[in-house]
Write a protein that holds these residues in place. Structure first.
Motif, PDB file in Angstrom:
ATOM      1  N   GLY A  74       0.779  -1.231   0.000  1.00 48.01           N
ATOM      2  CA  GLY A  74       0.000   0.000   0.000  1.00 48.01           C
ATOM      3  C   GLY A  74       0.807   1.275   0.000  1.00 48.01           C
ATOM      4  O   GLY A  74       2.038   1.266  -0.019  1.00 48.01           O
ATOM      5  N   TRP A  75       0.066   2.376  -0.019  1.00 41.21           N
ATOM      6  CA  TRP A  75       0.606   3.726   0.020  1.00 41.21           C
ATOM      7  C   TRP A  75       0.561   4.169   1.484  1.00 41.21           C
ATOM      8  O   TRP A  75      -0.508   4.172   2.098  1.00 41.21           O
ATOM      9  CB  TRP A  75      -0.250   4.651  -0.838  1.00 41.21           C
ATOM     10  CG  TRP A  75       0.103   4.735  -2.283  1.00 41.21           C
ATOM     11  CD1 TRP A  75       0.722   5.791  -2.877  1.00 41.21           C
ATOM     12  CD2 TRP A  75      -0.152   3.793  -3.333  1.00 41.21           C
ATOM     13  NE1 TRP A  75       0.873   5.543  -4.222  1.00 41.21           N
ATOM     14  CE2 TRP A  75       0.339   4.327  -4.540  1.00 41.21           C
ATOM     15  CE3 TRP A  75      -0.753   2.535  -3.379  1.00 41.21           C
ATOM     16  CZ2 TRP A  75       0.264   3.677  -5.753  1.00 41.21           C
ATOM     17  CZ3 TRP A  75      -0.834   1.871  -4.588  1.00 41.21           C
ATOM     18  CH2 TRP A  75      -0.329   2.438  -5.755  1.00 41.21           C
ATOM     19  N   ALA A  76       1.701   4.550   2.045  1.00 43.07           N
ATOM     20  CA  ALA A  76       1.774   4.869   3.475  1.00 43.07           C
ATOM     21  C   ALA A  76       1.792   6.371   3.713  1.00 43.07           C
ATOM     22  O   ALA A  76       2.504   7.114   3.040  1.00 43.07           O
ATOM     23  CB  ALA A  76       3.019   4.217   4.082  1.00 43.07           C
ATOM     24  N   VAL A  77       1.013   6.783   4.712  1.00 41.41           N
ATOM     25  CA  VAL A  77       0.987   8.153   5.210  1.00 41.41           C
ATOM     26  C   VAL A  77       1.020   8.062   6.728  1.00 41.41           C
ATOM     27  O   VAL A  77       0.787   6.996   7.303  1.00 41.41           O
ATOM     28  CB  VAL A  77      -0.267   8.924   4.733  1.00 41.41           C
ATOM     29  CG1 VAL A  77      -0.285   9.055   3.213  1.00 41.41           C
ATOM     30  CG2 VAL A  77      -1.539   8.253   5.223  1.00 41.41           C
ATOM     31  N   ALA A  78       1.314   9.170   7.392  1.00 38.15           N
ATOM     32  CA  ALA A  78       1.431   9.120   8.851  1.00 38.15           C
ATOM     33  C   ALA A  78       0.855  10.369   9.489  1.00 38.15           C
ATOM     34  O   ALA A  78       0.666  11.392   8.830  1.00 38.15           O
ATOM     35  CB  ALA A  78       2.898   8.952   9.246  1.00 38.15           C
ATOM     36  N   GLY A  79       0.608  10.262  10.778  1.00 32.98           N
ATOM     37  CA  GLY A  79       0.121  11.398  11.536  1.00 32.98           C
ATOM     38  C   GLY A  79      -0.228  10.987  12.949  1.00 32.98           C
ATOM     39  O   GLY A  79      -0.032   9.840  13.348  1.00 32.98           O
ATOM     40  N   ARG A  80      -0.770  11.935  13.661  1.00 36.53           N
ATOM     41  CA  ARG A  80      -1.150  11.685  15.054  1.00 36.53           C
ATOM     42  C   ARG A  80      -2.480  10.929  15.122  1.00 36.53           C
ATOM     43  O   ARG A  80      -3.438  11.296  14.450  1.00 36.53           O
ATOM     44  CB  ARG A  80      -1.287  12.995  15.804  1.00 36.53           C
ATOM     45  CG  ARG A  80       0.011  13.731  15.993  1.00 36.53           C
ATOM     46  CD  ARG A  80      -0.265  15.058  16.681  1.00 36.53           C
ATOM     47  NE  ARG A  80       0.917  15.875  16.711  1.00 36.53           N
ATOM     48  CZ  ARG A  80       1.519  16.243  17.851  1.00 36.53           C
ATOM     49  NH1 ARG A  80       1.039  15.871  19.008  1.00 36.53           N
ATOM     50  NH2 ARG A  80       2.602  16.989  17.797  1.00 36.53           N
ATOM     51  N   ARG A  81      -2.503   9.933  15.962  1.00 38.90           N
ATOM     52  CA  ARG A  81      -3.744   9.191  16.214  1.00 38.90           C
ATOM     53  C   ARG A  81      -4.812  10.140  16.770  1.00 38.90           C
ATOM     54  O   ARG A  81      -5.996   9.993  16.495  1.00 38.90           O
ATOM     55  CB  ARG A  81      -3.453   8.071  17.213  1.00 38.90           C
ATOM     56  CG  ARG A  81      -4.624   7.171  17.529  1.00 38.90           C
ATOM     57  CD  ARG A  81      -4.275   6.117  18.579  1.00 38.90           C
ATOM     58  NE  ARG A  81      -3.053   5.398  18.289  1.00 38.90           N
ATOM     59  CZ  ARG A  81      -2.931   4.385  17.432  1.00 38.90           C
ATOM     60  NH1 ARG A  81      -3.980   3.980  16.757  1.00 38.90           N
ATOM     61  NH2 ARG A  81      -1.772   3.785  17.258  1.00 38.90           N
ATOM     62  N   SER A  82      -4.374  11.146  17.553  1.00 32.78           N
ATOM     63  CA  SER A  82      -5.295  12.077  18.204  1.00 32.78           C
ATOM     64  C   SER A  82      -5.787  13.191  17.274  1.00 32.78           C
ATOM     65  O   SER A  82      -6.594  14.017  17.686  1.00 32.78           O
ATOM     66  CB  SER A  82      -4.620  12.699  19.427  1.00 32.78           C
ATOM     67  OG  SER A  82      -3.446  13.402  19.030  1.00 32.78           O
ATOM     68  N   SER A  83      -5.325  13.222  16.027  1.00 36.54           N
ATOM     69  CA  SER A  83      -5.762  14.253  15.078  1.00 36.54           C
ATOM     70  C   SER A  83      -7.142  13.926  14.525  1.00 36.54           C
ATOM     71  O   SER A  83      -7.653  12.814  14.679  1.00 36.54           O
ATOM     72  CB  SER A  83      -4.766  14.346  13.918  1.00 36.54           C
ATOM     73  OG  SER A  83      -4.814  13.165  13.131  1.00 36.54           O
ATOM     74  N   ALA A  84      -7.750  14.901  13.841  1.00 31.67           N
ATOM     75  CA  ALA A  84      -9.034  14.657  13.168  1.00 31.67           C
ATOM     76  C   ALA A  84      -8.881  13.517  12.162  1.00 31.67           C
ATOM     77  O   ALA A  84      -9.740  12.632  12.070  1.00 31.67           O
ATOM     78  CB  ALA A  84      -9.518  15.933  12.479  1.00 31.67           C
ATOM     79  N   LYS A  85      -7.790  13.517  11.430  1.00 29.06           N
ATOM     80  CA  LYS A  85      -7.529  12.446  10.456  1.00 29.06           C
ATOM     81  C   LYS A  85      -7.478  11.095  11.160  1.00 29.06           C
ATOM     82  O   LYS A  85      -8.044  10.108  10.689  1.00 29.06           O
ATOM     83  CB  LYS A  85      -6.255  12.780   9.694  1.00 29.06           C
ATOM     84  CG  LYS A  85      -5.344  11.662   9.342  1.00 29.06           C
ATOM     85  CD  LYS A  85      -4.139  12.137   8.543  1.00 29.06           C
ATOM     86  CE  LYS A  85      -3.006  12.583   9.417  1.00 29.06           C
ATOM     87  NZ  LYS A  85      -2.663  13.947   9.414  1.00 29.06           N
ATOM     88  N   GLY A  86      -6.793  11.029  12.321  1.00 30.66           N
ATOM     89  CA  GLY A  86      -6.699   9.782  13.075  1.00 30.66           C
ATOM     90  C   GLY A  86      -8.056   9.293  13.547  1.00 30.66           C
ATOM     91  O   GLY A  86      -8.369   8.101  13.439  1.00 30.66           O
ATOM     92  N   ALA A  87      -8.878  10.199  14.071  1.00 31.18           N
ATOM     93  CA  ALA A  87     -10.217   9.827  14.525  1.00 31.18           C
ATOM     94  C   ALA A  87     -11.074   9.356  13.357  1.00 31.18           C
ATOM     95  O   ALA A  87     -11.823   8.372  13.474  1.00 31.18           O
ATOM     96  CB  ALA A  87     -10.880  11.011  15.235  1.00 31.18           C
ATOM     97  N   GLN A  88     -10.967  10.049  12.227  1.00 30.63           N
ATOM     98  CA  GLN A  88     -11.755   9.675  11.054  1.00 30.63           C
ATOM     99  C   GLN A  88     -11.340   8.307  10.525  1.00 30.63           C
ATOM    100  O   GLN A  88     -12.189   7.481  10.169  1.00 30.63           O
ATOM    101  CB  GLN A  88     -11.633  10.754   9.985  1.00 30.63           C
ATOM    102  CG  GLN A  88     -12.322  12.032  10.388  1.00 30.63           C
ATOM    103  CD  GLN A  88     -11.939  13.223   9.533  1.00 30.63           C
ATOM    104  OE1 GLN A  88     -11.156  13.129   8.598  1.00 30.63           O
ATOM    105  NE2 GLN A  88     -12.499  14.384   9.876  1.00 30.63           N
ATOM    106  N   LEU A  89     -10.038   8.048  10.469  1.00 30.32           N
ATOM    107  CA  LEU A  89      -9.571   6.743   9.980  1.00 30.32           C
ATOM    108  C   LEU A  89      -9.916   5.617  10.948  1.00 30.32           C
ATOM    109  O   LEU A  89     -10.167   4.487  10.522  1.00 30.32           O
ATOM    110  CB  LEU A  89      -8.075   6.792   9.694  1.00 30.32           C
ATOM    111  CG  LEU A  89      -7.681   7.623   8.477  1.00 30.32           C
ATOM    112  CD1 LEU A  89      -6.164   7.782   8.390  1.00 30.32           C
ATOM    113  CD2 LEU A  89      -8.234   7.013   7.195  1.00 30.32           C
TER     114      LEU A  89
END
Length: 182
Positions: A74-89
């Motif tokens: 797959g295509w990998a991206v990263a960020g904080r679990r506590s971010s809006a993106k983390g909550a959405q994912l």
């Protein structure tokens, strides 16, 4: 505003030749060729992409981030679990990723389910960031996610508006490929 927008130039880059008769069977191979070409052509930050997720109300949400890796899983991206993106994912583990390389008039779209990498892979990604970029991030809050592509679309623009679109769809364990000029 509509007149001003219509007056703006579009597809002003230089698209390289694209031989659809010589397409690889795997979209990763074509993506790697395209991103390296974009970098060689001087595209600034060719690894920057727009990641689209879905919020709790089912509305799309998008932001720009950097691709961390790409390969068979797959295509990998990263960020904080506590971010809006983390909550959405966490709530809706699906995403779309879009690359736009204007100088070479190409874009790539990737869609599919998202999974978290191992804790060790996430930790290694965090460790690879600069000290200033790591500041204030607890290691357990940093996540490397992988978009497991089900649909990958390559688009190359043309000044005559006869754009080329190549679509890879995952069917079972293999890829089905189609292309069209639109």
């Amino acid at each position: 505003m509509a007149q001003w927008l219509r007056a703006q130039g579009s597809l002003v880059g230089t698209a390289p030749p694209f031989d659809v008769a010589a397409l690889p069977d795997d979209p990763v191979e074509l993506f790697l060729a395209w991103i390296l070409h974009a970098a060689d052509a001087g595209v600034a930050e060719p690894h920057a992409a727009t990641l689209a997720t879905v919020d709790a109300a089912g509305r799309p949400d998008a932001r720009t981030l950097l691709l961390k890796d790409v390969g068979p899983i797959g295509w990998a991206v990263a960020g904080r679990r506590s971010s809006a993106k983390g909550a959405q994912l966490a709530a809706h583990p699906v995403a779309a990723l879009n690359f736009w390389w204007q100088p070479v008039v190409r874009s790539v779209r990737v869609r599919g389910p998202v999974s978290e990498a191992t804790r060790q892979e996430s930790a290694a990604d965090l460790a690879a960031r600069s000290a200033s970029a790591r500041a204030g991030i607890p290691p357990e809050d940093w996540v490397l996610w992988r978009i497991e592509p089900e649909h990958v679309e390559f688009w190359q623009g043309a000044p005559d508006r006869h754009h080329t679109r190549v679509i890879y769809e995952r069917t079972g364990g293999s890829w089905r490929r189609s292309h069209m000029t639109i």
